[in-house]
Scaffold this active site. Structure first.
Site, PDB file in Angstrom:
ATOM      1  N   CYS A 135       0.839  -1.195   0.000  1.00 43.64           N
ATOM      2  CA  CYS A 135       0.000   0.000   0.000  1.00 43.64           C
ATOM      3  C   CYS A 135       0.877   1.250   0.000  1.00 43.64           C
ATOM      4  O   CYS A 135       1.385   1.660   1.054  1.00 43.64           O
ATOM      5  CB  CYS A 135      -0.927  -0.008   1.225  1.00 43.64           C
ATOM      6  SG  CYS A 135      -1.960   1.455   1.329  1.00 43.64           S
ATOM      7  N   CYS A 138      -0.403   4.141   2.145  1.00 43.70           N
ATOM      8  CA  CYS A 138      -0.291   3.909   3.594  1.00 43.70           C
ATOM      9  C   CYS A 138       1.157   4.100   4.060  1.00 43.70           C
ATOM     10  O   CYS A 138       1.406   4.681   5.110  1.00 43.70           O
ATOM     11  CB  CYS A 138      -0.679   2.482   3.974  1.00 43.70           C
ATOM     12  SG  CYS A 138      -2.196   1.879   3.255  1.00 43.70           S
ATOM     13  N   ASP A 139       2.111   3.566   3.287  1.00 39.89           N
ATOM     14  CA  ASP A 139       3.484   3.438   3.788  1.00 39.89           C
ATOM     15  C   ASP A 139       4.495   4.332   3.087  1.00 39.89           C
ATOM     16  O   ASP A 139       5.637   4.439   3.540  1.00 39.89           O
ATOM     17  CB  ASP A 139       3.941   1.972   3.638  1.00 39.89           C
ATOM     18  CG  ASP A 139       3.047   1.026   4.421  1.00 39.89           C
ATOM     19  OD1 ASP A 139       2.512   1.453   5.469  1.00 39.89           O
ATOM     20  OD2 ASP A 139       2.875  -0.127   3.986  1.00 39.89           O
TER      21      ASP A 139
END
Ligand code: NAP
Length: 308
Positions: A135, A138-139
């Site tokens: 992701c 997300c990261d």
């Protein structure tokens, strides 16, 4: 045992939230079961440019949040619980969660979506969360200013590479063929982005760790010559497609060989009163717009089924 609801919806992504909105607004009692947080893969998408009504594009998390609020506004109930098994042969149908809770429903809409496919190379499992990610939105921020790799050639890989190029120093896009599967608009943008470098015709071989147990490089092999190349990087973002979240459905519904739920255009599955919507179902175009269409259609057909 919970009360018997008209429709239980498994999954609160765009398909499930839309099914909840249509069902509740249509006067049905609707419970949406979601194992993590509502929004599904949409909530992890940076920007959605092809959902109508947003000329400048919409932030994925915002669109997901708004869909959730709209479903709640009309009376859908969202419950956090992870579905373990289903009994669609009983009347009412029963859904059992890993928590042990049981939910009873007259109809069920399966909208449990899909999850990212693994690359399946050495180092991937051990380094997940230590530089291996599925992701980018997300990261990606953990690797701000660093060099990263994206593996894949579809829309997700292309979108991830563009997103990461805005925050990382350099992005390698590793693909096993010599052209992307992604939509043409992505090709042009990627080619215009100076800090994105394509690595064509290359298979990921292994992901290597530094002394601290974090990603330090990805080794790829040229598909034609077999020659290996080591790409130093702080993170490897895997974007090689999806697999359906349907393990809990084996034996309960007809699935195809990939585990996707077989359903007609109205979402009707092999079991009367059970419908499928969104990425979990066999379909040719997996987009937010087709997921919400599926959700609306499934809810309408569930209502029709209940009226018979
Ligand atoms: P996808 O379209 O299935 O593409 C997967 C990519 O990964 C393909 O390029 C494939 O290569 C490659 N691949 C598969 N297995 C591999 C392996 N073991 N090693 C290396 N490469 C591998 O998946 P996606 O990009 O995640 O998209 C999923 C769905 O969501 C699609 O329907 C997509 O259109 C949709 N989506 C849409 C948008 C948008 O419209 N903006 C954004 C994101 C996702 P090959 O090309 O050689 O098969």
């Amino acid at each position: 045992m919970s009360e018997i609801v008209d429709v239980a919806i498994i999954g609160a992504g765009p398909a499930g939230l839309t099914a909840g909105l249509y069902a509740a607004r249509g006067g049905l009692s609707a419970t949406i079961l979601e194992r993590i947080t509502p929004g599904g893969q949409l909530a992890q998408t940076d920007k959605v440019e092809n959902y109508p009504g947003f000329p400048e594009g919409a932030e994925g998390w915002q669109l997901a949040y708004d869909m959730q609020q709209q479903a709640l506004h009309f009376g859908a109930n969202i419950v956090t619980d992870d579905v373990a098994s289903v009994d669609f042969a009983s009347d009412p149908k029963v859904i059992t969660a890993k928590s042990g809770n049981e939910y009873q429903a007259r109809t069920v809409i399966v909208a449990s979506g899909a999850h990212p496919r693994k690359l399946g190379v050495p180092g991937e499992g051990e380094l997940a969360g230590r530089g291996v990610s599925y992701c980018a939105t997300c990261d990606g921020n953990f690797f701000r200013g660093k060099t990263v790799v994206v593996v894949g050639g579809g829309n997700t890989a292309a979108g991830d590479a563009l997103y990461l190029a805005r925050i990382c120093e350099k992005v390698y896009l590793v693909h096993r063929r010599d052209s992307l599967r992604a939509t043409k608009i992505y090709h042009e943008r990627l080619e215009e982005t100076e800090n994105v470098e394509f690595v064509w015709n290359s298979n990921a071989v292994r992901i290597e760790a530094d002394d601290d147990g974090a990603v330090k490089s990805l080794v790829v092999a040229d598909k034609n010559t077999g020659e290996e190349r080591t790409i130093d990087c702080a993170a490897v973002f895997v974007a090689v497609g999806n697999e359906p979240n349907s393990d809990y459905l084996y034996g309960a519904l007809d699935l195809d060989e990939g585990g996707y739920v077989k359903a007609d255009e109205g979402g009707r599955t092999s079991v009367p009163g059970v419908f499928a919507a969104g990425d979990v179902r066999v379909k040719s175009l997996r987009q937010v717009v087709t997921a919400v269409s599926d959700g609306a259609q499934a809810a309408e057909n569930a209502a029709e089924y209940l009226a018979i």
